[in-house]
Enzyme design. Structure first.
Site, PDB file in Angstrom:
ATOM      1  N   LYS A 116       0.826  -1.218   0.000  1.00  0.00           N
ATOM      2  CA  LYS A 116       0.000   0.000   0.000  1.00  0.00           C
ATOM      3  C   LYS A 116       0.852   1.256   0.000  1.00  0.00           C
ATOM      4  O   LYS A 116       0.483   2.255  -0.605  1.00  0.00           O
ATOM      5  CB  LYS A 116      -0.990  -0.014   1.167  1.00  0.00           C
ATOM      6  CG  LYS A 116      -2.076  -1.056   0.957  1.00  0.00           C
ATOM      7  CD  LYS A 116      -3.355  -0.745   1.690  1.00  0.00           C
ATOM      8  CE  LYS A 116      -4.435  -1.752   1.283  1.00  0.00           C
ATOM      9  NZ  LYS A 116      -5.598  -1.762   2.146  1.00  0.00           N
ATOM     10  N   LYS A 198      -4.231  -9.562  -6.989  1.00  0.00           N
ATOM     11  CA  LYS A 198      -5.582  -9.889  -6.505  1.00  0.00           C
ATOM     12  C   LYS A 198      -6.622  -8.870  -6.966  1.00  0.00           C
ATOM     13  O   LYS A 198      -6.298  -7.700  -7.179  1.00  0.00           O
ATOM     14  CB  LYS A 198      -5.586 -10.035  -4.980  1.00  0.00           C
ATOM     15  CG  LYS A 198      -5.585  -8.734  -4.203  1.00  0.00           C
ATOM     16  CD  LYS A 198      -5.965  -8.969  -2.738  1.00  0.00           C
ATOM     17  CE  LYS A 198      -6.025  -7.618  -2.039  1.00  0.00           C
ATOM     18  NZ  LYS A 198      -6.454  -7.630  -0.672  1.00  0.00           N
ATOM     19  N   LYS A 201     -10.887  -3.749  -4.593  1.00  0.00           N
ATOM     20  CA  LYS A 201     -11.857  -2.649  -4.712  1.00  0.00           C
ATOM     21  C   LYS A 201     -11.200  -1.384  -5.227  1.00  0.00           C
ATOM     22  O   LYS A 201     -11.829  -0.552  -5.849  1.00  0.00           O
ATOM     23  CB  LYS A 201     -12.417  -2.311  -3.320  1.00  0.00           C
ATOM     24  CG  LYS A 201     -13.406  -3.278  -2.756  1.00  0.00           C
ATOM     25  CD  LYS A 201     -13.836  -2.808  -1.363  1.00  0.00           C
ATOM     26  CE  LYS A 201     -13.687  -3.907  -0.348  1.00  0.00           C
ATOM     27  NZ  LYS A 201     -13.294  -3.552   0.979  1.00  0.00           N
TER      28      LYS A 201
END
Ligand code: TYM
Length: 334
Positions: A116, A198, A201
């Site tokens: 992130k 993956k 969202k």
């Protein structure tokens, strides 16, 4: 709702956008089936979502939607405890205590933090770094036996067990050690455009993810443009990540094994295969979409359910928090 003899299941999901097919097949779908067998506690992890910048109005809306989505996915408030994390103040308090029980070195090793912060170099906030400590607090507050999550959360669970073990060792037996729960049918769903990462969202390419509210036409179109390979053979293999991902999705939705799927599509092209997978997904998601639309019309009902959930969650969590505060030597208010 509560049954002392039943084991406790706890899990959370961030309100960072409409759930993806990955959230659904990897986690939320199995939450529904667990309701009969366990005492289930499910929450919207809005405090965790603060690690990402979202417009405040949008965050509020997404939190409401995420709550409604859980109900639309079959989580029944008569059977399970469903709540919004920030409505139970114990989480923030416990999070700080867990921060102080976490080591810089172990937090630095978390792959989600590394991923992130690489993705958002302009916002590497302290919350992103201590995220696993808040998550450990979420789990330990409820003395959860099992935590059903997708494979991407394994490291955070290991971290939780480490912190709990250390705390028990330092202050005396306080926490139950939670175990991960990875349902067999719970697939790790990859991006339709880059099947080596993956489905998420936060992906900026809308073709890469299936939202569980996508309509049938959109779902079929996205599957049609899913990345595959040039072999034109439906076969499960590590060197065929695109086709294998579609097979994983199809298997999770229909319950068919990989061998059965290979046999079903023997001699057929990817076009046919993608259309069948897309249709199966659309059929699975249709009732959720319809239920969600109905629930969002009834704001009073949602608010009432959130309030009930918050009260019950606070009651349970407060018991552990009080014990923890005593253990670490905080003076309890009389
Ligand atoms: P979140 O919101 O990222 O994801 C919610 C759940 O969905 C799973 N998941 C997937 N599974 C399979 N394939 C995918 N592509 C995929 N994408 C997401 C995740 O593993 C997760 O189970 N940190 C958590 C929220 C949380 C939590 C907790 C969970 C906060 N506190 C305590 C359990 C217990 C998260 O970010 O989930």
């Amino acid at each position: 709702m509560e049954n002392e003899a039943k084991k406790i299941i706890l899990s959370g999901i961030q309100p960072t956008g409409v759930f993806t097919l990955g959230n659904y097949l990897g986690a939320v779908r199995s939450w529904k089936t667990m309701q009969e067998q366990y005492n289930c506690y499910y929450f919207i992890a809005d405090l965790h979502s603060l690690t990402i910048h979202i417009d405040p109005q949008k965050r509020r809306q997404q939190t409401r939607e995420a709550f409604a989505l859980l109900l639309a996915c079959g989580i029944d408030t008569e059977k399970s405890l469903v709540f919004v994390q920030s409505h139970n103040k114990c989480h923030a308090e416990m999070g700080w205590i867990m921060d102080c029980c976490s080591q810089f070195g172990e937090l630095s090793r978390m792959t989600q933090f590394k991923d992130k912060s690489a993705k958002h170099p302009d916002n590497i906030n302290a919350g992103l770094f201590t995220y696993p400590a808040l998550m450990a607090g979420d789990i330990l507050l409820y003395q959860a036996d099992y935590v059903p999550v997708g494979a991407d959360q394994t490291q955070h669970l290991e971290f939780t067990r480490d912190v709990a073990t250390r705390f028990n060792h330092t202050y005396g037996e306080t926490f139950k050690l939670p175990e991960g729960y990875f349902p067999k049918a719970g697939a790790r769903v990859m991006s339709l455009q880059d099947p080596t990462s993956k489905m998420s969202k936060s992906d900026t390419n809308p073709k890469a993810t299936i939202s569980i509210l996508d309509d049938e036409k959109t779902i079929l179109k996205k599957f049609k443009s899913a990345v595959t390979d040039s072999e034109a053979c439906v076969r499960y293999s590590e060197d065929k990540p695109g086709v294998s991902n579609l097979m994983t999705i199809y298997s999770a939705v229909t319950g068919k094994t990989m061998a059965e799927i290979e046999a079903e599509f023997a001699g057929k092209g990817y076009g046919d295969f993608k259309a069948v997978v897309g249709q199966a997904v659309a059929d699975e998601l249709r009732p959720i979409r319809e239920d969600f639309a109905r629930l969002m019309q009834d704001r009073a009902y949602l608010e009432e359910e959130m309030k009930k959930g918050a009260e019950h969650a606070t009651y349970i969590a407060n018991k552990t928090l009080t014990k923890v505060k005593k253990r670490v030597g905080l003076l309890l208010e009389k």
